[in-house]
Every structure is written in C-alpha cells, then in structure tokens.
Write a protein that holds these residues in place. Structure first.
Motif, PDB file in Angstrom:
ATOM      1  N   LEU A  35       0.024  -0.002   9.255  1.00  0.00           N
ATOM      2  CA  LEU A  35      -0.653  -1.032   8.472  1.00  0.00           C
ATOM      3  C   LEU A  35      -1.662  -0.406   7.529  1.00  0.00           C
ATOM      4  O   LEU A  35      -2.330   0.577   7.873  1.00  0.00           O
ATOM      5  CB  LEU A  35      -1.348  -2.037   9.397  1.00  0.00           C
ATOM      6  N   GLU A  36      -1.790  -1.003   6.346  1.00  0.00           N
ATOM      7  CA  GLU A  36      -2.748  -0.553   5.346  1.00  0.00           C
ATOM      8  C   GLU A  36      -3.685  -1.689   4.986  1.00  0.00           C
ATOM      9  O   GLU A  36      -3.363  -2.867   5.188  1.00  0.00           O
ATOM     10  CB  GLU A  36      -2.007  -0.072   4.088  1.00  0.00           C
ATOM     11  N   ASN A  37      -4.841  -1.345   4.441  1.00  0.00           N
ATOM     12  CA  ASN A  37      -5.757  -2.377   3.957  1.00  0.00           C
ATOM     13  C   ASN A  37      -5.037  -3.255   2.932  1.00  0.00           C
ATOM     14  O   ASN A  37      -4.353  -2.757   2.030  1.00  0.00           O
ATOM     15  CB  ASN A  37      -6.982  -1.744   3.295  1.00  0.00           C
ATOM     16  N   GLY A  38      -5.197  -4.583   3.099  1.00  0.00           N
ATOM     17  CA  GLY A  38      -4.577  -5.512   2.179  1.00  0.00           C
ATOM     18  C   GLY A  38      -3.196  -5.977   2.582  1.00  0.00           C
ATOM     19  O   GLY A  38      -2.610  -6.831   1.910  1.00  0.00           O
ATOM     20  N   ASP A  39      -2.664  -5.441   3.672  1.00  0.00           N
ATOM     21  CA  ASP A  39      -1.354  -5.904   4.136  1.00  0.00           C
ATOM     22  C   ASP A  39      -1.441  -7.346   4.630  1.00  0.00           C
ATOM     23  O   ASP A  39      -2.453  -7.766   5.204  1.00  0.00           O
ATOM     24  CB  ASP A  39      -0.842  -5.022   5.281  1.00  0.00           C
ATOM     25  N   TYR A 146      -5.627  -1.084  14.349  1.00  0.00           N
ATOM     26  CA  TYR A 146      -5.326  -0.202  13.224  1.00  0.00           C
ATOM     27  C   TYR A 146      -6.541   0.111  12.361  1.00  0.00           C
ATOM     28  O   TYR A 146      -6.445   0.955  11.465  1.00  0.00           O
ATOM     29  CB  TYR A 146      -4.234  -0.832  12.353  1.00  0.00           C
ATOM     30  N   GLN A 147      -7.655  -0.586  12.585  1.00  0.00           N
ATOM     31  CA  GLN A 147      -8.871  -0.383  11.787  1.00  0.00           C
ATOM     32  C   GLN A 147      -8.597  -0.578  10.298  1.00  0.00           C
ATOM     33  O   GLN A 147      -9.058   0.184   9.445  1.00  0.00           O
ATOM     34  CB  GLN A 147      -9.453   1.005  12.050  1.00  0.00           C
ATOM     35  N   LYS A 148      -7.836  -1.630   9.993  1.00  0.00           N
ATOM     36  CA  LYS A 148      -7.522  -1.999   8.622  1.00  0.00           C
ATOM     37  C   LYS A 148      -7.811  -3.479   8.419  1.00  0.00           C
ATOM     38  O   LYS A 148      -7.755  -4.262   9.363  1.00  0.00           O
ATOM     39  CB  LYS A 148      -6.051  -1.727   8.292  1.00  0.00           C
ATOM     40  N   GLY A 226       0.738  -4.877  -1.356  1.00  0.00           N
ATOM     41  CA  GLY A 226       0.538  -4.690  -2.785  1.00  0.00           C
ATOM     42  C   GLY A 226       0.044  -5.920  -3.523  1.00  0.00           C
ATOM     43  O   GLY A 226       0.062  -5.948  -4.760  1.00  0.00           O
ATOM     44  N   PHE A 227      -0.420  -6.951  -2.761  1.00  0.00           N
ATOM     45  CA  PHE A 227      -0.948  -8.153  -3.414  1.00  0.00           C
ATOM     46  C   PHE A 227      -2.358  -7.850  -3.917  1.00  0.00           C
ATOM     47  O   PHE A 227      -3.316  -7.761  -3.151  1.00  0.00           O
ATOM     48  CB  PHE A 227      -0.954  -9.319  -2.431  1.00  0.00           C
TER      49      PHE A 227
END
Length: 254
Positions: A35-39, A146-148, A226-227
């Motif tokens: 997971l990434e920030n903004g997912d 996940y710290q995201k 990517g939003f």
C-alpha cells in the motif's frame, strides 16, 4: 493524472466472522502489493454484509399483508418484498419488478439494496448495518499495519433515475470526503464555478465496478492508485452523508 486500478484476485468466499481487513492484508502480501499513501480500496458491500453476518434466510421471512399487496403490483416474490419493507424507512415508488425505497441508511434506491446474487440459494444480503463504521475499522487496521494514509469506500450497484443500467455507487467511506466541492474554482476561461459539486466517491466506485463486474468475476475488492485529489479530500471523520440529498430538496418526492 494517471489512474491505476488493481483487482484483488485472491479474495476467498467470505463467511460470517471473517476479518475483511486481515483478508485484504493477506491478499496484498500474496500478490506482492504494498500500500502507498493515497491508495483507495473499494470493497463490494456483499463482502461486508456476509462477514458481519448480515444475511437474511428467506425461509424465515414472515410475509405481511402489505408485502402481499405490493408483490401483486410489482410481480415480485412476497418474501423478497417483505425484506425490502423491513430494510426501508419509506416506499418512494413501485414499478414493474422493482420497489424504490429510502433505506434505513437514507439511501434512495431500488429494493432497499437487497442483493440475492453471490450468496447461496435461499439467502439474501441487505446493505451492511453501518457501512461508514465498517470502512473506518478496515482503514484504521490497514493504516496501522502499513503506516500509510489510505481510504476505504464500500460500494453497491444501483440504478439511476432516467438512465438504463446499473452503476457502481458508494454507500460508505472513510479516509476521504465523498463530495468534492469545487465552488470558487475557475474553469478554463477563468470563470468561477458557482454550483459545481462532484460525487467523487461515486465516480471512484463506478470505476472500480468495471473490474468487479456483476456476475462471476470474483473480484470484490479493487485498489485505485494515482487519484491526485486524495490529499485535497483527505478526511478521517466524514462518512457518506454529504452525498445524501436532503429530502426537502428532492423534487422527485414532493
């Protein structure tokens, strides 16, 4: 802006008591997705209802006189009609093979959102009792893991007035405001927007629905990445309520 959509393919058939957040964690690990920030994770409401045990056994439904009367008008099974009534605040309209209601959550939709697909014979799933709460619990678990910073949107498939065909719709969310108020922003010619509000959660749900499908696709969870407006709309307190039009402004029910 480039949007990426990933259908999570390893989600098992869910039963009462299953932990959806843990199932997502296990799937992400198996598919080697971090997971990434903004997912934004979009989850089909049937998955939530089944895990929470929010399932109706049709053999147990006792049919009322009102359900029998309405069933004769719309040509639906009286037991299904009874479940629709039990999940509604108000009947808005009755048509051929459908009943438009306001659900206990405040959504105006066909058949109170009762779903007979993707469950065993003789069963039906109503909407989750509290989709916002379910979304928040899943988001908080995954963010801690996940710290995201992510968002969760619970989706349903609904029809629309004046349009043929169903579309993915948001019925619960956490981590993102479902409504993007663009009033005051400018268009290409520098004019200020005066009334523009975007149902962003619904648009994301519709995009995810293309992968989820409506039959045997077996993809009840979709990851959108990517939003660009995620940071603008980041909100851990607001649920789905901003998308619900107040009844006094609903010209179709006056």
């Amino acid at each position: 802006m480039t949007l990426e959509l990933f259908g999570l393919k390893k989600i098992p058939l869910v039963k009462k008591g299953d932990d959806i957040a843990k199932i997502i964690e296990d799937d992400l690990k198996e598919e080697d997705i971090q997971l990434e920030n903004g997912d934004i994770l979009l989850i089909a409401e049937t998955l939530i209802s089944k895990a929470e045990g929010n399932i109706i056994k049709m053999d147990d439904v006792e049919v009322s006189d009102k359900a029998i009367e309405i069933a004769e008008k719309c040509k639906k099974d009286p037991k299904i009609v009874e479940t629709i009534l039990q999940e509604s605040n108000e009947i808005v309209a009755v048509g051929p093979n459908f009943i438009v209601t306001e659900t206990k959550h405040g959504f105006v939709c066909a058949n109170s959102g009762i779903d007979e697909s993707n469950v065993e014979d003789g069963l039906a799933t109503p909407m989750p009792e509290n989709p916002d709460k379910s979304a928040k619990e899943i988001r908080e678990y995954l963010e801690e893991k996940y710290q995201k910073e992510i968002a969760i949107i619970i989706t349903d498939t609904q029809g629309r007035a004046f349009r043929v065909g169903a579309i993915g719709t948001a019925i619960g969310c956490s981590g993102i405001n479902p409504l993007w108020v663009r009033i005051g922003d400018t268009d290409l010619y520098g004019r200020a927007l005066e009334t523009t509000e975007v149902a962003t959660a619904d648009e994301l749900a519709a995009a995810a629905s293309l992968l989820m499908g409506q039959a045997d696709e077996g993809i009840p969870i979709v990851l959108i990445r990517g939003f660009d407006a995620f940071n603008i709309l980041r909100d851990t307190e607001t649920g789905i309520k901003p998308l619900l039009r107040p009844k006094e402004f609903d010209v179709f029910r006056k």
